[in-house]
Motif scaffolding. Structure first.
Motif, PDB file in Angstrom:
ATOM      1  N   LEU A  94       7.055  12.331   7.846  1.00  0.00           N
ATOM      2  CA  LEU A  94       7.609  11.002   7.439  1.00  0.00           C
ATOM      3  C   LEU A  94       9.183  10.210   7.246  1.00  0.00           C
ATOM      4  O   LEU A  94       8.979  11.132   6.277  1.00  0.00           O
ATOM      5  CB  LEU A  94       6.005  10.711   6.946  1.00  0.00           C
ATOM      6  CG  LEU A  94       6.041   9.011   6.273  1.00  0.00           C
ATOM      7  CD1 LEU A  94       6.044   8.297   7.328  1.00  0.00           C
ATOM      8  CD2 LEU A  94       4.821   9.029   5.248  1.00  0.00           C
ATOM      9  N   LYS A  95       9.437  10.166   7.571  1.00  0.00           N
ATOM     10  CA  LYS A  95      11.386   9.925   7.112  1.00  0.00           C
ATOM     11  C   LYS A  95      11.301   8.826   6.417  1.00  0.00           C
ATOM     12  O   LYS A  95      12.226   8.652   5.315  1.00  0.00           O
ATOM     13  CB  LYS A  95      12.296   9.702   8.835  1.00  0.00           C
ATOM     14  CG  LYS A  95      11.972  11.032   9.619  1.00  0.00           C
ATOM     15  CD  LYS A  95      13.243  11.208  10.499  1.00  0.00           C
ATOM     16  CE  LYS A  95      13.007  12.234  11.566  1.00  0.00           C
ATOM     17  NZ  LYS A  95      13.811  12.125  12.981  1.00  0.00           N
ATOM     18  N   LYS A 137       5.226  13.433   2.532  1.00  0.00           N
ATOM     19  CA  LYS A 137       5.489  12.726   3.647  1.00  0.00           C
ATOM     20  C   LYS A 137       5.610  13.365   4.946  1.00  0.00           C
ATOM     21  O   LYS A 137       6.319  14.375   5.979  1.00  0.00           O
ATOM     22  CB  LYS A 137       7.402  13.881   3.854  1.00  0.00           C
ATOM     23  CG  LYS A 137       8.190  13.359   2.117  1.00  0.00           C
ATOM     24  CD  LYS A 137       9.733  13.833   2.164  1.00  0.00           C
ATOM     25  CE  LYS A 137       9.641  13.437   0.936  1.00  0.00           C
ATOM     26  NZ  LYS A 137      11.565  13.989   0.626  1.00  0.00           N
ATOM     27  N   GLU A 138       3.917  13.213   5.702  1.00  0.00           N
ATOM     28  CA  GLU A 138       3.961  13.009   6.853  1.00  0.00           C
ATOM     29  C   GLU A 138       2.630  11.687   7.167  1.00  0.00           C
ATOM     30  O   GLU A 138       1.774  11.589   6.813  1.00  0.00           O
ATOM     31  CB  GLU A 138       2.458  14.670   6.936  1.00  0.00           C
ATOM     32  CG  GLU A 138       1.466  15.280   6.167  1.00  0.00           C
ATOM     33  CD  GLU A 138       1.344  16.599   6.093  1.00  0.00           C
ATOM     34  OE1 GLU A 138       2.210  17.665   6.994  1.00  0.00           O
ATOM     35  OE2 GLU A 138       0.477  16.333   6.145  1.00  0.00           O
ATOM     36  N   VAL A 139       2.293  12.189   7.963  1.00  0.00           N
ATOM     37  CA  VAL A 139       1.660  10.929   8.547  1.00  0.00           C
ATOM     38  C   VAL A 139       0.430  12.665   9.226  1.00  0.00           C
ATOM     39  O   VAL A 139       0.662  13.209  10.640  1.00  0.00           O
ATOM     40  CB  VAL A 139       1.517  10.310   9.911  1.00  0.00           C
ATOM     41  CG1 VAL A 139       0.346   9.913  10.554  1.00  0.00           C
ATOM     42  CG2 VAL A 139       2.309   8.590   9.394  1.00  0.00           C
ATOM     43  N   THR A 166       0.716  -1.244  -0.243  1.00  0.00           N
ATOM     44  CA  THR A 166      -0.136  -0.116  -0.063  1.00  0.00           C
ATOM     45  C   THR A 166       1.172   1.381  -0.138  1.00  0.00           C
ATOM     46  O   THR A 166       1.837   1.935   0.602  1.00  0.00           O
ATOM     47  CB  THR A 166      -0.683   0.603   0.897  1.00  0.00           C
ATOM     48  OG1 THR A 166      -1.514  -0.943   1.158  1.00  0.00           O
ATOM     49  CG2 THR A 166      -1.701   1.172   1.405  1.00  0.00           C
ATOM     50  N   GLN A 167       1.207   2.205  -1.012  1.00  0.00           N
ATOM     51  CA  GLN A 167       1.746   2.882  -1.482  1.00  0.00           C
ATOM     52  C   GLN A 167       1.465   4.032  -0.348  1.00  0.00           C
ATOM     53  O   GLN A 167       2.272   5.316   0.347  1.00  0.00           O
ATOM     54  CB  GLN A 167       1.812   3.880  -2.788  1.00  0.00           C
ATOM     55  CG  GLN A 167       2.000   2.393  -3.299  1.00  0.00           C
ATOM     56  CD  GLN A 167       3.661   2.018  -3.297  1.00  0.00           C
ATOM     57  OE1 GLN A 167       4.677   2.886  -2.879  1.00  0.00           O
ATOM     58  NE2 GLN A 167       4.564   1.464  -3.571  1.00  0.00           N
ATOM     59  N   THR A 168      -0.036   4.705  -0.778  1.00  0.00           N
ATOM     60  CA  THR A 168      -0.444   5.859   0.457  1.00  0.00           C
ATOM     61  C   THR A 168      -1.779   5.456   1.397  1.00  0.00           C
ATOM     62  O   THR A 168      -2.466   4.156   0.488  1.00  0.00           O
ATOM     63  CB  THR A 168      -1.227   6.296  -0.366  1.00  0.00           C
ATOM     64  OG1 THR A 168       0.401   6.799  -1.598  1.00  0.00           O
ATOM     65  CG2 THR A 168      -1.898   8.498   0.022  1.00  0.00           C
TER      66      THR A 168
END
Length: 506
Positions: free
Chosen positions: A452-453, A436-438, A353-355
């Protein structure tokens, strides 16, 4: 071997032999109460030393003994005595910890909003089930039922402004209210700009407008207190203006909302919300990015949850284990209750699952464990995910690293406090590698966003709603089941926007 008292005396005098020190050490381990006796002897010995007269200068002093070399026996004796001291120190620390009172949770709330119909607020939005702390409630429209902790029940009709003062007192500066006050809440007070009503166990209505204030007594008796005016007593069937013309009037119950009216309007409102949700479900199921949606409207007694996502053919239905059917947000809405270590829904999200976006309607009854599952991949490692609530009340998305690399926990601030237990809540989380975040959401509002690293694709695999299987082959399984209920769950392979999540939460 000497008795216990002799061993303690030798210890205080510093004359313990190696064998005696070992014996005292074993006694301390076998008899924890011996530590208390040893403490008492310490206190007595210290007191005697403090009060003992100084040695007179003219007394003959004992000659100094010649210096001796340390022997193996001396070393072992000292080691045994050191072990006794260490054991005693441990005992003292444990005793102090046991005596320290455990911090107890507290609440500032004095009432609870139990029901509401068509509520619109000028102040912060409040939903039924919310405990209420002292402060202002500004209702733009609708009817709200408030139950004070002392037992009084108050219906307010918008527009109205009510300030909660305590569990037995409130101030109304605008609007209509009716109150039912049982005997155990006798003395309940409502203040107005022009006076104070003290209830003596009754039912009454209050109408506060810019032009006038009137109190109507439907049952029992109330006292009307005004500055510089003799207290007036109003009995059943009587009404009076609080200022101006104070002639006695007839009470008019029909001009105030009643519990029967609230019941009828509440039933109509809940039915409307349920039907609106049903109508919107078909559109939601057709969302191109939706891979899984459980609406929990399966036949009662069914042991599976159907996946209603039109584009979710790769994800099979969920299998119910243990969890029992219950009522959801509205009458007619079904939900699953999670109460025991066995309760869970098993499912499988194959591939990568990419996203990811997940959303759930959940009622949390308590946070009894260190981790309380919402949705968790089986086992851990290699980009699996754990969506859960910590004992402190933080919502967490944990993401495992690849090939043994470290994991990352994305937490919200503390959200689930005891005041939120027992209420239906909409939660959502977004794993957004493009940004690049949650992002975490509660009831449609953004709670937090974190960096999101590692943006590598997720590998969810076999997973569980409301529980976790850590795949141990022996030694027991960690207990992480949810204490509460769910009545809707959905999963997308795209990042939903703030506006989309807000719309879902309505």
């Amino acid at each position: 071997m000497p008795d216990t008292d002799t061993l303690i005396q030798h210890y205080l005098e510093g004359t313990l032999t190696t064998a005696e020190a070992e014996e005292l050490h074993e006694l301390l381990k076998a008899q924890p109460e011996l530590g208390e006796r040893l403490l008492q002897q310490f206190d007595m010995d210290a007191m005697l030393r403090a009060t003992k007269p100084l040695v007179a200068d003219n007394l003959i002093r004992p000659a100094l003994l010649p210096k001796r070399r340390f022997t193996f026996a001396t070393v072992t004796s000292v080691a045994a005595m050191a072990a006794c001291i260490t054991l005693l120190g441990t005992w003292l620390m444990n005793a102090a910890l046991n005596l320290r009172p455990e911090a107890e949770e507290t609440t500032a709330s004095v009432a609870v909003l139990t029901r509401g119909v068509n509520l619109e607020w000028d102040s912060a939005t409040i939903t039924p089930g919310t405990p209420l702390s002292p402060g202002w409630l500004k209702l733009k429209s609708g009817i709200a039922q408030i139950e004070f902790y002392q037992g009084a029940r108050v219906l307010i009709e918008g527009p109205a402004e009510l300030q909660l003062v305590s569990s037995g007192e409130a101030t109304c500066t605008r609007g209509k209210l009716s109150a039912q006050v049982p005997p155990q809440a006798k003395g309940f007070r409502i203040n107005t700009p022009k006076g104070t009503i003290v209830d003596l166990g009754t039912e009454f209505g209050l109408d506060v407008s810019a032009a006038n204030e009137e109190v109507h007594v439907f049952k029992g008796e109330v006292e009307l207190h005004q500055p510089d005016v003799t207290m007036k007593s109003l009995k059943e069937g009587q009404a009076m203006a609080i200022a101006g013309n104070t002639a006695m009037l007839s009470a008019n119950a029909s001009s105030f909302a009643s519990l029967n009216e609230l019941d009828a309007r509440s039933a109509i409102s809940q039915r409307f919300q349920f039907e609106k949700w049903l109508a919107s479900s078909s559109k939601l199921n057709a969302d191109a990015g939706l891979r899984l949606r459980f609406d929990f409207q399966d036949d009662e007694g069914s042991r599976s949850l159907r996946n209603h996502a039109v584009n979710g053919t790769q994800i099979s239905d969920g299998s119910i284990v243990g969890a029992s059917w219950t009522t959801g947000r509205w009458p007619g809405k079904r939900a699953l209750e999670f109460r025991n270590v066995s309760d869970r829904v098993r499912l499988n999200i194959p591939g990568e699952t990419q996203t990811l976006t997940m959303a759930v309607r959940v009622r949390v009854n308590g946070l009894d464990r260190t981790f309380n599952s919402l949705f968790m991949s089986e086992g851990w490692g290699d980009r699996k995910i754990h969506w859960q609530i910590t004992r402190e009340g933080k919502v967490r998305l944990g993401i495992a690293g690849s090939n043994g690399a470290g994991h990352a926990d994305h937490d919200t601030p503390v959200f689930f406090t005891p005041e939120r237990f027992g209420r239906w809540t909409h939660l959502a989380v977004v794993f957004d590698p493009a940004a690049k975040e949650v992002r975490h959401y509660a009831n449609g509002e953004l709670l937090t966003r974190s960096t999101l690293k590692d943006t590598e694709a997720l590998k969810i695999g076999i997973a569980e709603l409301g529980n976790w299987n850590d795949r141990r082959s022996s030694g027991g399984v960690a207990i992480r089941h949810l204490s509460g209920a769910m009545d809707e769950f959905a999963l997308w392979d795209r990042a939903l926007s703030d506006a989309e999540i807000a719309a879902l939460a309505k």
